[in-house]
Scaffold this motif. Structure first.
Motif, PDB file in Angstrom:
ATOM      1  N   ARG A 299       0.971  -1.012  -0.053  1.00 14.57           N
ATOM      2  CA  ARG A 299       0.135   0.039   0.044  1.00 14.57           C
ATOM      3  C   ARG A 299       0.945   1.166   0.064  1.00 14.57           C
ATOM      4  N   CYS A 300       0.818   2.024  -0.934  1.00 19.29           N
ATOM      5  CA  CYS A 300       1.817   3.207  -1.072  1.00 19.29           C
ATOM      6  C   CYS A 300       0.875   4.458  -1.152  1.00 19.29           C
ATOM      7  N   THR A 301       1.316   5.285  -0.370  1.00 20.39           N
ATOM      8  CA  THR A 301       0.739   6.618  -0.118  1.00 20.39           C
ATOM      9  C   THR A 301       1.552   7.670  -0.594  1.00 20.39           C
ATOM     10  N   SER A 302       1.216   8.563  -1.465  1.00 18.40           N
ATOM     11  CA  SER A 302       2.008   9.657  -2.077  1.00 18.40           C
ATOM     12  C   SER A 302       2.008  10.790  -1.341  1.00 18.40           C
ATOM     13  N   ALA A 303       2.811  11.721  -1.628  1.00 22.08           N
ATOM     14  CA  ALA A 303       2.958  13.010  -0.974  1.00 22.08           C
ATOM     15  C   ALA A 303       1.594  13.653  -1.204  1.00 22.08           C
ATOM     16  N   ASP A 304       0.734  13.658  -2.058  1.00 23.15           N
ATOM     17  CA  ASP A 304      -0.368  14.349  -2.266  1.00 23.15           C
ATOM     18  C   ASP A 304      -1.608  13.370  -1.430  1.00 23.15           C
ATOM     19  N   GLY A 305      -1.336  12.469  -0.706  1.00 22.77           N
ATOM     20  CA  GLY A 305      -2.269  11.670  -0.177  1.00 22.77           C
ATOM     21  C   GLY A 305      -2.819  10.588  -0.939  1.00 22.77           C
ATOM     22  N   SER A 306      -2.758  10.520  -2.101  1.00 25.75           N
ATOM     23  CA  SER A 306      -3.470   9.391  -2.905  1.00 25.75           C
ATOM     24  C   SER A 306      -2.642   8.008  -2.572  1.00 25.75           C
ATOM     25  N   ILE A 307      -3.537   7.007  -2.690  1.00 25.85           N
ATOM     26  CA  ILE A 307      -2.951   5.594  -2.068  1.00 25.85           C
ATOM     27  C   ILE A 307      -3.385   4.804  -3.229  1.00 25.85           C
ATOM     28  N   GLU A 308      -2.096   3.739  -3.530  1.00 27.86           N
ATOM     29  CA  GLU A 308      -2.358   2.661  -4.675  1.00 27.86           C
ATOM     30  C   GLU A 308      -1.884   1.481  -3.925  1.00 27.86           C
ATOM     31  N   PHE A 309      -2.220   0.590  -4.751  1.00 32.45           N
ATOM     32  CA  PHE A 309      -1.878  -0.885  -4.216  1.00 32.45           C
ATOM     33  C   PHE A 309      -0.891  -1.382  -5.307  1.00 32.45           C
ATOM     34  N   ARG A 310      -0.028  -1.959  -5.067  1.00 34.85           N
ATOM     35  CA  ARG A 310       1.313  -2.634  -5.920  1.00 34.85           C
ATOM     36  C   ARG A 310       1.680  -4.070  -5.640  1.00 34.85           C
ATOM     37  N   GLN A 311       2.269  -4.602  -6.548  1.00 33.36           N
ATOM     38  CA  GLN A 311       2.751  -6.010  -6.400  1.00 33.36           C
ATOM     39  C   GLN A 311       4.355  -5.630  -6.120  1.00 33.36           C
ATOM     40  N   HIS A 312       4.856  -4.469  -6.237  1.00 27.95           N
ATOM     41  CA  HIS A 312       6.131  -4.296  -6.052  1.00 27.95           C
ATOM     42  C   HIS A 312       6.255  -2.968  -4.931  1.00 27.95           C
ATOM     43  N   PRO A 313       7.625  -3.050  -4.286  1.00 25.99           N
ATOM     44  CA  PRO A 313       7.729  -2.003  -3.266  1.00 25.99           C
ATOM     45  C   PRO A 313       7.492  -0.460  -3.846  1.00 25.99           C
ATOM     46  N   CYS A 314       7.011   0.312  -2.957  1.00 27.00           N
ATOM     47  CA  CYS A 314       6.868   1.905  -3.495  1.00 27.00           C
ATOM     48  C   CYS A 314       8.112   2.461  -3.603  1.00 27.00           C
ATOM     49  N   ALA A 315       8.172   3.339  -4.355  1.00 24.23           N
ATOM     50  CA  ALA A 315       9.333   4.359  -4.738  1.00 24.23           C
ATOM     51  C   ALA A 315       9.711   5.080  -3.368  1.00 24.23           C
ATOM     52  N   ASP A 316      10.820   5.688  -3.266  1.00 27.66           N
ATOM     53  CA  ASP A 316      11.486   6.045  -2.101  1.00 27.66           C
ATOM     54  C   ASP A 316      10.651   7.260  -1.576  1.00 27.66           C
ATOM     55  N   ARG A 317      10.115   8.060  -2.550  1.00 27.10           N
ATOM     56  CA  ARG A 317       9.407   9.324  -2.008  1.00 27.10           C
ATOM     57  C   ARG A 317       7.947   8.988  -1.341  1.00 27.10           C
ATOM     58  N   GLN A 318       7.731   7.723  -1.565  1.00 29.15           N
ATOM     59  CA  GLN A 318       6.089   7.429  -1.190  1.00 29.15           C
ATOM     60  C   GLN A 318       6.455   6.665   0.167  1.00 29.15           C
ATOM     61  N   ARG A 319       5.387   6.981   1.050  1.00 26.43           N
ATOM     62  CA  ARG A 319       5.244   5.777   2.378  1.00 26.43           C
ATOM     63  C   ARG A 319       4.599   4.314   1.676  1.00 26.43           C
ATOM     64  N   SER A 320       5.337   3.563   2.284  1.00 19.86           N
ATOM     65  CA  SER A 320       4.879   2.046   1.897  1.00 19.86           C
ATOM     66  C   SER A 320       4.562   1.188   3.216  1.00 19.86           C
ATOM     67  N   ARG A 321       3.736   0.566   2.923  1.00 21.30           N
ATOM     68  CA  ARG A 321       3.284  -0.480   4.122  1.00 21.30           C
ATOM     69  C   ARG A 321       2.802  -1.857   3.395  1.00 21.30           C
ATOM     70  N   THR A 322       3.215  -3.004   3.969  1.00 15.80           N
ATOM     71  CA  THR A 322       2.810  -4.372   3.348  1.00 15.80           C
ATOM     72  C   THR A 322       1.452  -4.659   3.818  1.00 15.80           C
ATOM     73  N   VAL A 323       0.614  -5.161   2.767  1.00 17.16           N
ATOM     74  CA  VAL A 323      -0.753  -5.343   3.340  1.00 17.16           C
ATOM     75  C   VAL A 323      -0.921  -6.903   3.463  1.00 17.16           C
ATOM     76  N   LYS A 324      -1.187  -7.504   4.338  1.00 14.79           N
ATOM     77  CA  LYS A 324      -1.702  -9.074   4.662  1.00 14.79           C
ATOM     78  C   LYS A 324      -3.100  -9.172   3.928  1.00 14.79           C
ATOM     79  N   ILE A 325      -3.284 -10.053   3.028  1.00 17.49           N
ATOM     80  CA  ILE A 325      -4.574 -10.281   2.380  1.00 17.49           C
ATOM     81  C   ILE A 325      -4.732 -11.635   2.957  1.00 17.49           C
ATOM     82  N   GLU A 326      -5.858 -11.912   3.434  1.00 18.10           N
ATOM     83  CA  GLU A 326      -6.131 -13.344   4.151  1.00 18.10           C
ATOM     84  C   GLU A 326      -7.158 -14.092   2.891  1.00 18.10           C
ATOM     85  N   ASP A 327      -6.785 -15.109   2.488  1.00 21.89           N
ATOM     86  CA  ASP A 327      -7.483 -15.909   1.288  1.00 21.89           C
ATOM     87  C   ASP A 327      -8.396 -16.854   2.323  1.00 21.89           C
TER      88      ASP A 327
END
Length: 132
Positions: free
Chosen positions: A16-44
């Motif tokens: 889960r990547c949060t950019s400087a302007d507050g927008s949120i994206e979900f990615r399969q790869h780690p976020c860029a350095d300028r963005q805050r990232s957090r690993t999301v655990k998805i329960e199947d």
């Protein structure tokens, strides 16, 4: 990420990547350095229909194993026509439940809906008790 159930890709990391302007994206790869990232655990959690456990046959406490076997053999002897009759009755009850469900999905007036739900409960109780 779409995966087949049980595949190894279903356990991949999601970030889960949060950019400087507050927008949120979900990615399969780690976020860029300028963005805050957090690993999301998805329960199947798998959902779906699970077959009911068969109801245990009532046993008389006074009879031993030999008594149960003879009772079972007596039941099997007269089962052919009776079993067919009960199977047809159970099939009809299940069909009636299906018709009520279809009518409930199609739409109804409130009073009609209550009558349909009551009738469906009665049919389901019959199926639960006699159709295992």
């Amino acid at each position: 990420m779409l995966t087949q159930p049980g595949s190894l890709a279903a356990q991949a990391q999601v970030y889960r990547c949060t950019s400087a302007d507050g927008s949120i994206e979900f990615r399969q790869h780690p976020c860029a350095d300028r963005q805050r990232s957090r690993t999301v655990k998805i329960e199947d959690t798998r959902t779906g229909w699970v077959p009911p456990k068969p109801a245990p046959e009532p046993e008389s406490k006074s009879r031993g194993a030999a008594g149960r076997e003879s009772a079972a053999s007596r039941r099997r002897a007269g089962r052919s026509s009776d079993e067919h009759k009960y199977a047809q009755r159970c099939w009809r009850k299940r069909q009636q439940i299906q018709r009520i469900n279809n009518e409930l999905r199609a739409g109804y007036r409130p009073a009609r809906g209550e009558r349909l739900k009551d009738r469906r409960r009665q049919y389901e109780a019959y199926v639960d008790e006699f159709c295992r």
